[in-house]
Design a protein around this motif. Sequence first.
Motif, PDB file in Angstrom:
ATOM      1  N   ALA A  17       0.831  -1.209   0.000  1.00 46.17           N
ATOM      2  CA  ALA A  17       0.000   0.000   0.000  1.00 46.17           C
ATOM      3  C   ALA A  17       0.866   1.259   0.000  1.00 46.17           C
ATOM      4  CB  ALA A  17      -0.936   0.000   1.209  1.00 46.17           C
ATOM      5  N   ALA A  18       2.017   1.195   0.656  1.00 51.74           N
ATOM      6  CA  ALA A  18       2.912   2.359   0.667  1.00 51.74           C
ATOM      7  C   ALA A  18       3.454   2.619  -0.740  1.00 51.74           C
ATOM      8  CB  ALA A  18       4.050   2.137   1.657  1.00 51.74           C
ATOM      9  N   ALA A  21       0.654   4.009  -2.926  1.00 47.97           N
ATOM     10  CA  ALA A  21       0.362   5.437  -2.676  1.00 47.97           C
ATOM     11  C   ALA A  21       1.465   6.329  -3.235  1.00 47.97           C
ATOM     12  CB  ALA A  21       0.203   5.672  -1.176  1.00 47.97           C
ATOM     13  N   LEU A  22       2.692   5.857  -3.150  1.00 46.29           N
ATOM     14  CA  LEU A  22       3.817   6.666  -3.628  1.00 46.29           C
ATOM     15  C   LEU A  22       3.906   6.679  -5.150  1.00 46.29           C
ATOM     16  CD1 LEU A  22       6.404   8.264  -2.791  1.00 46.29           C
ATOM     17  CD2 LEU A  22       7.637   6.077  -2.949  1.00 46.29           C
ATOM     18  N   ARG A  24       1.783   4.899  -7.879  1.00 48.67           N
ATOM     19  CA  ARG A  24       0.780   4.757  -8.941  1.00 48.67           C
ATOM     20  C   ARG A  24       0.417   6.117  -9.536  1.00 48.67           C
ATOM     21  NH1 ARG A  24      -2.905   0.520 -10.562  1.00 48.67           N
ATOM     22  NH2 ARG A  24      -2.149  -0.610  -8.733  1.00 48.67           N
ATOM     23  N   GLY A  25       0.538   6.193 -10.846  1.00 51.70           N
ATOM     24  CA  GLY A  25       0.166   7.424 -11.533  1.00 51.70           C
ATOM     25  C   GLY A  25       1.258   8.482 -11.585  1.00 51.70           C
ATOM     26  N   LEU A  26       2.404   8.221 -10.953  1.00 48.28           N
ATOM     27  CA  LEU A  26       3.513   9.184 -11.014  1.00 48.28           C
ATOM     28  C   LEU A  26       4.016   9.305 -12.449  1.00 48.28           C
ATOM     29  CD1 LEU A  26       6.357   8.797  -8.364  1.00 48.28           C
ATOM     30  CD2 LEU A  26       4.782  10.703  -8.668  1.00 48.28           C
ATOM     31  N   PRO A  27       4.444  10.500 -12.860  1.00 42.59           N
ATOM     32  CA  PRO A  27       5.046  10.645 -14.193  1.00 42.59           C
ATOM     33  C   PRO A  27       6.238   9.697 -14.362  1.00 42.59           C
ATOM     34  CG  PRO A  27       4.630  12.800 -13.215  1.00 42.59           C
ATOM     35  CD  PRO A  27       4.342  11.781 -12.149  1.00 42.59           C
ATOM     36  N   VAL A  29       9.023  10.046 -15.594  1.00 46.34           N
ATOM     37  CA  VAL A  29      10.347  10.588 -15.319  1.00 46.34           C
ATOM     38  C   VAL A  29      10.841  10.121 -13.946  1.00 46.34           C
ATOM     39  CG1 VAL A  29       9.454  12.752 -14.319  1.00 46.34           C
ATOM     40  CG2 VAL A  29      11.735  12.703 -15.325  1.00 46.34           C
ATOM     41  N   TRP A  30       9.914   9.782 -13.055  1.00 44.96           N
ATOM     42  CA  TRP A  30      10.305   9.250 -11.742  1.00 44.96           C
ATOM     43  C   TRP A  30      10.466   7.730 -11.750  1.00 44.96           C
ATOM     44  CZ3 TRP A  30      11.839  12.858  -8.558  1.00 44.96           C
ATOM     45  CH2 TRP A  30      11.167  14.085  -8.432  1.00 44.96           C
ATOM     46  N   SER A 151      13.677   5.579  -3.227  1.00 42.32           N
ATOM     47  CA  SER A 151      13.774   7.018  -2.929  1.00 42.32           C
ATOM     48  C   SER A 151      15.070   7.578  -3.516  1.00 42.32           C
ATOM     49  CB  SER A 151      13.664   7.284  -1.428  1.00 42.32           C
ATOM     50  OG  SER A 151      14.635   6.576  -0.711  1.00 42.32           O
ATOM     51  N   MET A 154      14.699   7.923  -7.422  1.00 44.55           N
ATOM     52  CA  MET A 154      13.864   9.083  -7.749  1.00 44.55           C
ATOM     53  C   MET A 154      14.632  10.384  -7.497  1.00 44.55           C
ATOM     54  SD  MET A 154      10.203   7.604  -6.363  1.00 44.55           S
ATOM     55  CE  MET A 154       9.307   9.123  -6.648  1.00 44.55           C
TER      56      MET A 154
ATOM     57  N   ARG B  14       1.761  12.939  -3.277  1.00 42.49           N
ATOM     58  CA  ARG B  14       1.662  11.523  -2.911  1.00 42.49           C
ATOM     59  C   ARG B  14       2.345  11.169  -1.586  1.00 42.49           C
ATOM     60  NH1 ARG B  14       0.893  11.775  -8.159  1.00 42.49           N
ATOM     61  NH2 ARG B  14      -0.231  10.112  -9.286  1.00 42.49           N
ATOM     62  N   ALA B  21       0.315   5.063   4.649  1.00 46.56           N
ATOM     63  CA  ALA B  21       0.179   3.619   4.379  1.00 46.56           C
ATOM     64  C   ALA B  21       1.305   2.830   5.032  1.00 46.56           C
ATOM     65  CB  ALA B  21       0.158   3.374   2.875  1.00 46.56           C
TER      66      ALA B  21
END
Lengths: 181, 181
Positions: A17-18, A21-22, A24-27, A29-30, A151, A154, B14, B21
Amino acid sequence: MKHELENGIALLERTPAALEALLRGLPEVWTETNEGGDTWSVSTVVAHLVHCEHEDWMPRARHILQADESEPFPPFDREGHLRYKGSKTLAQLLDEFARARVKGLEELRAMNLTAEDLERRAKHPTFGLVTLSELLATWAAHDLTHLHQISRIMAHQVREAVGPWVRFLGVMQCAGHSEAA
Amino acid sequence: MKHELENGIALLERTPAALEALLRGLPEVWTETNEGGDTWSVSTVVAHLVHCEHEDWMPRARHILQADESEPFPPFDREGHLRYKGSKTLAQLLDEFARARVKGLEELRAMNLTAEDLERRAKHPTFGLVTLSELLATWAAHDLTHLHQISRIMAHQVREAVGPWVRFLGVMQCAGHSEAA
């Protein structure tokens, strides 16, 4: 020892889930870029987590409980994440990781491990005898090492963009890279 | 440049849900312990994130847009997280971080920053002129450096428990610690 197991499970059940949340759907480029050369993208890391759910943690736990301790774990394919990644999107990989983790933790709970079980051992091909307790602690720590890596991957994408702040951000100085094991 | 801003916002929006989460309800052995000495616990890190929402990112962005570029940012209190932490629980801090982040991003969007705005500068007390664009990229990178730190703090708690795997887990080797800036 049983208490440590519960603490580990509490973390293991939260990681999907973490990441969801971090990430899904991020551009892209990340998530589809890496740290240069043949390093991993965030998507590749998630494919590796899927791979480990299927072929590392619970299979090794079963091995420890079933085999003689002199018998080494079956070989682990260090390039196996490529098979799991294929042409899947990050969204598909996140779904697959979440499903595999639920299944793995259900199986773990159903084992009703005793303190004695947790002390059972098997042979790791690189560093010899390891206990089930060590394997399960490593499962949780492995989530953390890859959250740490994600992390860092990114952050790498904005090394230039942060200007002079680059030297104050610990993540930009990190050299704590994992080895396969 | 505007595109970079959108990518940064996508991450910034996010982070609170990712920490939520990962951390809410976790046993305190993960969240109230530290890496030894006067290092930070996970809860302290979240208090620091709250502090920065209130006193660092958006106040500095406003400063850049409003002040002459020779005018340094107001001093930032390096112990300010203690004021924000007080006796709050991690759950309260997570709520506060989420609320503050929503508010900050609303304000950022309402600024309708132009490419010219993003090139505006102000004086950082340590390293001189910085642009608004660099500040905003650092806001996102700062989330990542603390996600990186949180995973390292948590991994520290199982250094012994993982046995011989300790040397294969990158997070256990990490020395990428941030400096205040």
